[in-house]
Design an enzyme around this catalytic site. Structure first.
Site, PDB file in Angstrom:
ATOM      1  N   ARG A  21       0.829  -1.199   0.000  1.00  0.00           N
ATOM      2  CA  ARG A  21       0.000   0.000   0.000  1.00  0.00           C
ATOM      3  C   ARG A  21       0.867   1.255   0.000  1.00  0.00           C
ATOM      4  O   ARG A  21       1.824   1.359   0.754  1.00  0.00           O
ATOM      5  CB  ARG A  21      -0.927  -0.007   1.219  1.00  0.00           C
ATOM      6  CG  ARG A  21      -1.799  -1.261   1.266  1.00  0.00           C
ATOM      7  CD  ARG A  21      -2.785  -1.263   2.390  1.00  0.00           C
ATOM      8  NE  ARG A  21      -3.486  -2.542   2.454  1.00  0.00           N
ATOM      9  CZ  ARG A  21      -4.628  -2.726   3.090  1.00  0.00           C
ATOM     10  NH1 ARG A  21      -5.210  -1.734   3.717  1.00  0.00           N
ATOM     11  NH2 ARG A  21      -5.198  -3.908   3.115  1.00  0.00           N
ATOM     12  N   SER A 136     -19.637 -13.904  16.314  1.00  0.00           N
ATOM     13  CA  SER A 136     -19.183 -12.806  15.459  1.00  0.00           C
ATOM     14  C   SER A 136     -19.346 -13.164  13.988  1.00  0.00           C
ATOM     15  O   SER A 136     -18.948 -14.244  13.548  1.00  0.00           O
ATOM     16  CB  SER A 136     -17.711 -12.502  15.764  1.00  0.00           C
ATOM     17  OG  SER A 136     -17.237 -11.435  14.986  1.00  0.00           O
ATOM     18  N   SER A 188     -18.772  -2.572   4.568  1.00  0.00           N
ATOM     19  CA  SER A 188     -18.271  -1.522   3.684  1.00  0.00           C
ATOM     20  C   SER A 188     -17.613  -2.028   2.412  1.00  0.00           C
ATOM     21  O   SER A 188     -17.441  -1.261   1.463  1.00  0.00           O
ATOM     22  CB  SER A 188     -17.267  -0.647   4.441  1.00  0.00           C
ATOM     23  OG  SER A 188     -16.129  -1.401   4.829  1.00  0.00           O
ATOM     24  N   HIS A 216     -20.646   2.716   9.065  1.00  0.00           N
ATOM     25  CA  HIS A 216     -20.903   3.098   7.678  1.00  0.00           C
ATOM     26  C   HIS A 216     -22.366   3.490   7.466  1.00  0.00           C
ATOM     27  O   HIS A 216     -22.813   3.593   6.322  1.00  0.00           O
ATOM     28  CB  HIS A 216     -20.518   1.964   6.733  1.00  0.00           C
ATOM     29  CG  HIS A 216     -19.042   1.754   6.644  1.00  0.00           C
ATOM     30  ND1 HIS A 216     -18.214   2.527   5.850  1.00  0.00           N
ATOM     31  CD2 HIS A 216     -18.225   0.870   7.283  1.00  0.00           C
ATOM     32  CE1 HIS A 216     -16.965   2.119   5.986  1.00  0.00           C
ATOM     33  NE2 HIS A 216     -16.943   1.131   6.847  1.00  0.00           N
ATOM     34  N   THR A 244     -19.053   6.003  14.362  1.00  0.00           N
ATOM     35  CA  THR A 244     -17.855   6.803  14.136  1.00  0.00           C
ATOM     36  C   THR A 244     -18.230   8.233  13.809  1.00  0.00           C
ATOM     37  O   THR A 244     -19.330   8.505  13.324  1.00  0.00           O
ATOM     38  CB  THR A 244     -17.011   6.223  12.979  1.00  0.00           C
ATOM     39  OG1 THR A 244     -15.807   6.973  12.846  1.00  0.00           O
ATOM     40  CG2 THR A 244     -17.768   6.292  11.667  1.00  0.00           C
ATOM     41  N   LYS A 247     -16.666   9.373   9.342  1.00  0.00           N
ATOM     42  CA  LYS A 247     -17.184   9.083   8.002  1.00  0.00           C
ATOM     43  C   LYS A 247     -18.263  10.104   7.652  1.00  0.00           C
ATOM     44  O   LYS A 247     -17.943  11.202   7.229  1.00  0.00           O
ATOM     45  CB  LYS A 247     -17.646   7.626   7.938  1.00  0.00           C
ATOM     46  CG  LYS A 247     -16.465   6.658   8.072  1.00  0.00           C
ATOM     47  CD  LYS A 247     -16.852   5.216   7.953  1.00  0.00           C
ATOM     48  CE  LYS A 247     -15.633   4.309   7.859  1.00  0.00           C
ATOM     49  NZ  LYS A 247     -14.729   4.377   9.011  1.00  0.00           N
ATOM     50  N   THR A 276      -6.066   7.176  27.495  1.00  0.00           N
ATOM     51  CA  THR A 276      -5.920   7.851  26.208  1.00  0.00           C
ATOM     52  C   THR A 276      -6.301   9.323  26.314  1.00  0.00           C
ATOM     53  O   THR A 276      -7.349   9.658  26.865  1.00  0.00           O
ATOM     54  CB  THR A 276      -6.801   7.181  25.133  1.00  0.00           C
ATOM     55  OG1 THR A 276      -6.396   5.816  24.983  1.00  0.00           O
ATOM     56  CG2 THR A 276      -6.668   7.884  23.801  1.00  0.00           C
ATOM     57  N   THR A 277      -5.463  10.197  25.781  1.00  0.00           N
ATOM     58  CA  THR A 277      -5.795  11.617  25.722  1.00  0.00           C
ATOM     59  C   THR A 277      -7.090  11.804  24.937  1.00  0.00           C
ATOM     60  O   THR A 277      -7.299  11.188  23.897  1.00  0.00           O
ATOM     61  CB  THR A 277      -4.664  12.399  25.032  1.00  0.00           C
ATOM     62  OG1 THR A 277      -3.465  12.244  25.799  1.00  0.00           O
ATOM     63  CG2 THR A 277      -4.994  13.884  24.934  1.00  0.00           C
ATOM     64  N   THR A 362      -7.964  -7.068   3.274  1.00  0.00           N
ATOM     65  CA  THR A 362      -9.228  -6.350   3.467  1.00  0.00           C
ATOM     66  C   THR A 362     -10.382  -7.110   2.841  1.00  0.00           C
ATOM     67  O   THR A 362     -11.497  -7.129   3.386  1.00  0.00           O
ATOM     68  CB  THR A 362      -9.125  -4.937   2.867  1.00  0.00           C
ATOM     69  OG1 THR A 362      -7.976  -4.269   3.420  1.00  0.00           O
ATOM     70  CG2 THR A 362     -10.356  -4.120   3.193  1.00  0.00           C
TER      71      THR A 362
END
Length: 406
Positions: A21, A136, A188, A216, A244, A247, A276-277, A362
């Site tokens: 990539r 799952s 996706s 998505h 999220t 997106k 985590t900040t 992917t």
């Protein structure tokens, strides 16, 4: 031990397979999305972006930009730390309230990305449930898979969107064990939808929790952008809805919404959240403006669905192998990783079209594709240029012999 050779050989191997990539150095143009400038070794070139996850162009929306500028003027740039120390800002609180309201849940919790929200929440919930078994979908995102692995519990993988297979697995296990069914609303890469109601019915029948990834779909579906679950009237049947901000909302960050006790448990026990900040106030303010706008505006969603349907129709008219997709995702089958990369490079260099090749891991080997994400700002002229260019590239590389065999 030749350490450098180990890493060099690993990179050489993926290059030989045609799935190495390369990052594209692009610069978006404010107010002109999806147009951008590509900074290459040969200089700058104007391009049109066809693979952005900023599905509705909200990263360019004037309300979002104004909200970010206002937040910087008021509070500065960084958050100042983790949420437990000094990093909880009023923007975080307001955004979590807005997201909980969007999904009709008691509470919400922000994370720095959708990946982290999945990995951290799933693993934390799994560890808290006694003798937990996770079911799952086989095509669940990497973030969900890692959440399952880090949860260190029993797992079962059911065939993609197959409620019958899922029930076979549920029926075979201890009815007293804690159980979670994990799935996505929109996948996706293929652009298909989950049979949400069937999964919820099985959850009720076998006393399972449900955890659904709507990354998505949030902002994109439903009368307020609550996702596919809102569109189908099923939000109340999902225990944890994950989404999220990176997106449809055009920002960055991830979140979960659920009952107060579930959210508070993740907040209190998840290392991926605790240490985590937090998101910067400017990013949070921009996301808040985006969520609020899309809760009250249907224009972007309607235009987006029309654009996706139009592009699929145009591709079929040109005999291009667009894969079946009921959602906004437009995957075009290639079937070979090397040819897929060559097609992507040719489109960029010769036609000013930027779309990334999607290769293994992917997607499964043999299903390599170009994945297009049309948005409301892709006009008819851009689409005509795209499909005509694709037709020429398909002929130059003789891609039909690969895609027809895939």
């Amino acid at each position: 031990m030749d350490y450098d050779r180990i890493f060099s050989d690993a990179i050489t191997a993926i290059k030989d397979e045609g799935r190495y990539r390369v990052f594209m150095d692009i610069e978006r143009k404010k107010g002109e999305f999806p147009s951008a400038t590509w900074h290459s070794e040969n200089g700058e070139k104007d391009i049109v972006v066809w693979c952005s996850n900023d599905y509705l162009g909200m990263g360019q929306h004037p309300d979002v930009i104004a909200a970010m500028k206002d937040a910087i003027d008021k509070v500065g740039a960084g958050s100042g730390g983790t949420r437990n120390i000094s990093g909880t800002h009023h923007y975080h609180v307001m955004l979590e309230e807005e997201l909980a309201s969007l999904h009709k849940k008691e509470a919400a919790l922000l994370f720095t990305s959708g990946y982290i929200s999945n990995e951290t929440s799933i693993s934390t919930i799994a560890k808290m449930l006694p003798n937990c078994i996770i079911y799952s979908d086989e095509l669940n995102h990497s973030s969900m898979i890692n959440g399952v692995l880090n949860g260190k519990c029993e797992k079962r993988i059911f065939m993609h969107n197959d409620a019958k297979h899922l029930e076979e697995l549920l029926r075979a296990d201890d009815p007293k064990a804690a159980k979670i069914i994990l799935f996505e609303s929109v996948y996706s890469m293929d652009g298909d939808f989950a049979p949400i109601k069937k999964f919820c019915d099985l959850a009720d029948k076998y006393n399972c929790m449900t955890y659904m990834d709507e990354v998505h779909a949030v902002g994109m579906y439903g009368p307020h952008g609550g996702g596919v679950a809102e569109e189908r009237g099923l939000m109340d049947r999902i225990d944890v809805i994950e989404g999220t901000l990176g997106k449809a909302y055009g920002m960055m960050g991830g979140y979960i919404t659920a009952s107060k006790d579930i959210v508070d448990s993740v907040r209190s026990f998840a290392p991926g959240f605790i240490f985590t900040t937090s998101l910067s106030p400017a990013i949070t303010a921009g996301a808040l403006a985006s969520v609020r706008h899309l809760k009250n505006s249907q224009v972007e969603r309607d235009r987006h669905q029309e654009r996706a349907a139009t592009l699929k129709h145009m591709m079929r008219d040109k005999k291009l192998p667009v894969m079946p997709s009921l959602s906004h995702i437009v995957p075009l089958l290639v079937g070979d990783p090397v040819i897929c990369k060559q097609a992507s490079d040719m489109l960029l260099e010769e036609y000013g079209i930027y779309v990334q090749p999607i290769n293994y891991p992917t997607v499964p080997r043999g299903t390599e594709r170009l994945r297009f994400a049309p948005n409301p700002l892709h006009d008819d002229e851009m689409m005509e240029h795209l499909v005509n260019s694709l037709q020429e590239v398909w002929q130059k590389l003789d891609i039909h012999k690969y895609s027809s065999a895939a």
